[in-house]
Design a protein around this motif. Structure first.
Motif, PDB file in Angstrom:
ATOM      1  N   GLN A  39       0.826  -1.212   0.000  1.00  0.00           N
ATOM      2  CA  GLN A  39       0.000   0.000   0.000  1.00  0.00           C
ATOM      3  C   GLN A  39       0.859   1.260   0.000  1.00  0.00           C
ATOM      4  O   GLN A  39       0.564   2.238  -0.693  1.00  0.00           O
ATOM      5  CB  GLN A  39      -0.917  -0.008   1.232  1.00  0.00           C
ATOM      6  N   GLY A  40       1.948   1.234   0.765  1.00  0.00           N
ATOM      7  CA  GLY A  40       2.837   2.387   0.815  1.00  0.00           C
ATOM      8  C   GLY A  40       3.468   2.679  -0.531  1.00  0.00           C
ATOM      9  O   GLY A  40       3.603   3.843  -0.930  1.00  0.00           O
ATOM     10  N   THR A  41       3.857   1.642  -1.235  1.00  0.00           N
ATOM     11  CA  THR A  41       4.435   1.818  -2.575  1.00  0.00           C
ATOM     12  C   THR A  41       3.425   2.449  -3.514  1.00  0.00           C
ATOM     13  O   THR A  41       3.743   3.370  -4.278  1.00  0.00           O
ATOM     14  CB  THR A  41       4.908   0.471  -3.139  1.00  0.00           C
ATOM     15  N   GLU A  42       2.189   1.987  -3.464  1.00  0.00           N
ATOM     16  CA  GLU A  42       1.154   2.529  -4.345  1.00  0.00           C
ATOM     17  C   GLU A  42       0.801   3.968  -3.989  1.00  0.00           C
ATOM     18  O   GLU A  42       0.573   4.802  -4.879  1.00  0.00           O
ATOM     19  CB  GLU A  42      -0.086   1.649  -4.283  1.00  0.00           C
ATOM     20  N   LEU A  43       0.754   4.283  -2.708  1.00  0.00           N
ATOM     21  CA  LEU A  43       0.487   5.662  -2.294  1.00  0.00           C
ATOM     22  C   LEU A  43       1.646   6.583  -2.673  1.00  0.00           C
ATOM     23  O   LEU A  43       1.436   7.744  -3.063  1.00  0.00           O
ATOM     24  CB  LEU A  43       0.236   5.724  -0.785  1.00  0.00           C
ATOM     25  N   ALA A  53      -3.952   9.394  -3.806  1.00  0.00           N
ATOM     26  CA  ALA A  53      -4.599   8.184  -4.312  1.00  0.00           C
ATOM     27  C   ALA A  53      -3.511   7.175  -4.620  1.00  0.00           C
ATOM     28  O   ALA A  53      -2.335   7.522  -4.709  1.00  0.00           O
ATOM     29  CB  ALA A  53      -5.403   8.483  -5.582  1.00  0.00           C
ATOM     30  N   ILE A  54      -3.934   5.948  -4.775  1.00  0.00           N
ATOM     31  CA  ILE A  54      -2.949   4.928  -5.132  1.00  0.00           C
ATOM     32  C   ILE A  54      -2.736   4.904  -6.645  1.00  0.00           C
ATOM     33  O   ILE A  54      -3.644   5.190  -7.416  1.00  0.00           O
ATOM     34  CB  ILE A  54      -3.367   3.527  -4.648  1.00  0.00           C
ATOM     35  N   ALA A  55      -1.505   4.587  -7.039  1.00  0.00           N
ATOM     36  CA  ALA A  55      -1.195   4.252  -8.430  1.00  0.00           C
ATOM     37  C   ALA A  55      -0.917   2.762  -8.410  1.00  0.00           C
ATOM     38  O   ALA A  55       0.119   2.318  -7.913  1.00  0.00           O
ATOM     39  CB  ALA A  55       0.018   5.031  -8.920  1.00  0.00           C
ATOM     40  N   PRO A  56      -1.850   1.935  -8.894  1.00  0.00           N
ATOM     41  CA  PRO A  56      -1.764   0.491  -8.678  1.00  0.00           C
ATOM     42  C   PRO A  56      -0.529  -0.146  -9.299  1.00  0.00           C
ATOM     43  O   PRO A  56      -0.096   0.211 -10.392  1.00  0.00           O
ATOM     44  CB  PRO A  56      -3.032  -0.049  -9.352  1.00  0.00           C
ATOM     45  N   ALA A 275      12.302   4.353   1.561  1.00  0.00           N
ATOM     46  CA  ALA A 275      12.507   4.658   0.142  1.00  0.00           C
ATOM     47  C   ALA A 275      13.082   3.458  -0.591  1.00  0.00           C
ATOM     48  O   ALA A 275      12.658   3.127  -1.709  1.00  0.00           O
ATOM     49  CB  ALA A 275      13.438   5.860  -0.010  1.00  0.00           C
ATOM     50  N   THR A 276      14.039   2.778   0.028  1.00  0.00           N
ATOM     51  CA  THR A 276      14.648   1.602  -0.587  1.00  0.00           C
ATOM     52  C   THR A 276      13.658   0.448  -0.646  1.00  0.00           C
ATOM     53  O   THR A 276      13.582  -0.270  -1.653  1.00  0.00           O
ATOM     54  CB  THR A 276      15.906   1.194   0.196  1.00  0.00           C
ATOM     55  N   ALA A 277      12.865   0.264   0.406  1.00  0.00           N
ATOM     56  CA  ALA A 277      11.879  -0.818   0.433  1.00  0.00           C
ATOM     57  C   ALA A 277      10.832  -0.638  -0.656  1.00  0.00           C
ATOM     58  O   ALA A 277      10.475  -1.595  -1.359  1.00  0.00           O
ATOM     59  CB  ALA A 277      11.208  -0.872   1.809  1.00  0.00           C
ATOM     60  N   PHE A 278      10.323   0.585  -0.818  1.00  0.00           N
ATOM     61  CA  PHE A 278       9.306   0.823  -1.847  1.00  0.00           C
ATOM     62  C   PHE A 278       9.861   0.557  -3.239  1.00  0.00           C
ATOM     63  O   PHE A 278       9.176   0.014  -4.106  1.00  0.00           O
ATOM     64  CB  PHE A 278       8.777   2.257  -1.759  1.00  0.00           C
TER      65      PHE A 278
END
Length: 469
Positions: A39-43, A53-56, A275-278
């Motif tokens: 979810q964090g990556t998409e947000l 909003a999320i970018a799926p 940042a690295t995890a996303f």
């Protein structure tokens, strides 16, 4: 009469569709990838598009999505050995154990082994070492995940068609035994070093192991570089995935099973480096795209499943302000470990007489501090205090996480940026949080309802016909 016939036809058609087995199976495992990592990556991607909003991601748009619990046989919070074993075999075991019951003696067959027994081609691939816990759970049986040499030998006993990762962690049993590279040759494996070497050797190879170049392994043999640190020529997880598909597709008549692990999501989360995890989650998504391209060519015979062995770090999206500022993470240009290397370089260049002005420029270039990312006086003081404490010419106690020992200033810079992004972390270890499950393709309808991790391989086996007849 016609209505009854049509009804029977629909039943027969539905029965056929449900019975359609998956001939080609992709199982992607994001190590440490909990629901908030996704979810964090998409947000984050949504904020980069200027939206709240999320970018799926590609895989979050799969038609079937649910969650899974991850506890092990002995611990409420699993480690990667027990978590990987659960996902590979459908059996819970104790933390630290690979491919065995919790008695640490009884071996358990993985779905990869069952696929091999059924005549499918099989591949196991990862962004970390091929003998690490998650990949090992698919081919090895060992009471300790740390017995890397013995685990490496099990790779040959399993006899899968394709293996890939950074390298072996302990190729010669600390100088006491025959090299695993030599054993690879004796067991009929071609060893390719880097993607170009794979391309030149793959057509003539019956079985193949793909590692990064020897030069890269001399720097870090335990994993390929983080996506955020990747340079031209570095092996990427998408390269590994593409190579696996290409190699396993040499005889499509047999079908195949391929497990791909995004192993360094976990590593970044152990370091609380958002940042690295996303970017690692995004990198896993790039690999999933390789599978999706294959799926589009074989939609009725392909199953793709995405999940995780556990969540790492207790990632929190929002720290109390009812807001997020994830776009700030775009200005981090290296991992915490990557910035440690930069600071180490400054130490070497100056004979360990690094000036604050030099560090300040490095922080501007690699975190955007003072330029794109504004700091409060308190945040700047925190960075300066760590500099004064650790760049005085005295010995420095490095900040340790599960897979890294980093400069305290690198760790503090990441903490400051996380704070600005309004991200929190509970720990540097694993948690028992739910992990996501996504599925598309033949048998994907089996992945519904709340699940436990041991159900995932059982449902893959059912979808692909790996179960005993």
């Amino acid at each position: 009469m016609k209505k009854i016939s049509f009804f029977l036809f629909c039943l027969l058609l539905a029965s056929f569709v449900h019975a359609q087995q998956a001939k080609y199976v992709f199982f992607f495992i994001g190590d440490g990838m909990g629901v908030n990592q996704v979810q964090g990556t998409e947000l984050y991607l949504g904020e980069l598009d200027g939206k709240i909003a999320i970018a799926p991601l590609d895989f979050t748009e799969f038609p079937y999505a649910t969650t899974s619990s991850t506890y092990s046989a002995t611990n409420g919070v699993t480690d990667s050995a027990a978590g990987g074993t659960a996902l590979a075999t459908g059996k819970k075991t104790m933390n630290g154990v690979i491919g065995m019951e919790k008695d640490q003696q009884t071996p358990v067959a993985s779905i990869a082994m069952r696929a091999k027994e059924k005549g499918f081609r099989v591949g196991v691939a990862t962004s970390v070492s091929v003998d690490h816990a998650t990949p090992a759970a698919f081919y090895a049986h060992n009471p300790s995940r740390k017995n890397y040499y013995q685990i490496g030998k099990d790779l040959f006993l399993a006899g899968f068609d394709f293996y890939a990762g950074s390298d072996f962690l302990d190729p010669d049993n600390q100088g006491k035994s025959e090299s695993l590279y030599s054993l690879a040759q004796k067991n009929g494996y071609t060893l390719a070093r880097g993607y170009d070497d794979f391309v030149s050797k793959s057509d003539k190879a019956d079985k193949l192991i793909l590692f990064q170049t020897e030069e890269a392994s001399k720097v870090h043999r335990d994993a390929i570089p983080y996506a955020i640190d990747r340079k031209e020529g570095d092996l990427a997880l998408s390269d590994i995935t593409g190579a696996a598909i290409r190699f396993l597709s040499k005889d499509l008549s047999k079908g195949f099973f391929l497990m791909v692990e995004g192993g360094k999501i976990d590593w970044a989360c152990h370091s609380n480096d958002a940042a690295t995890a996303f970017r690692e989650v995004m990198d896993l998504n790039e690999s999933v795209r390789q599978a999706l391209q294959f799926y589009e060519e074989h939609p009725d015979e392909t199953l793709i499943v995405i999940s995780a062995d556990h969540e790492t770090g207790g990632l929190v999206l929002g720290t109390g302000e009812y807001a997020l500022n994830l776009q700030a993470l775009q200005y981090q240009r290296v991992s915490e470990t990557g910035f440690t290397s930069i600071l180490n370089g400054l130490r070497r260049q100056t004979g360990n007489r690094v000036a604050w002005e030099q560090v300040e420029e490095a922080l501007k270039a690699n975190f955007g501090f003072w330029n794109e990312v504004k700091l409060t006086e308190a945040q700047e003081k925190r960075l300066r205090d760590v500099f004064d404490r650790t760049f005085t010419g005295e010995s420095v106690e490095m900040e340790k996480s599960e897979y890294a020992q980093d400069e305290p200033l690198a760790a503090e810079a990441v903490r400051v940026l996380n704070e600005i992004a309004l991200i929190g972390w509970v720990s540097g270890g694993h948690s028992a949080g739910y992990v996501p499950v996504f599925a598309i393709g033949a048998g994907a309808d089996l992945f519904q309802g709340r699940m436990d991790n041991i159900e995932i391989p059982a449902r893959i086996a059912e979808a692909a016909g790996y179960v005993a007849e």
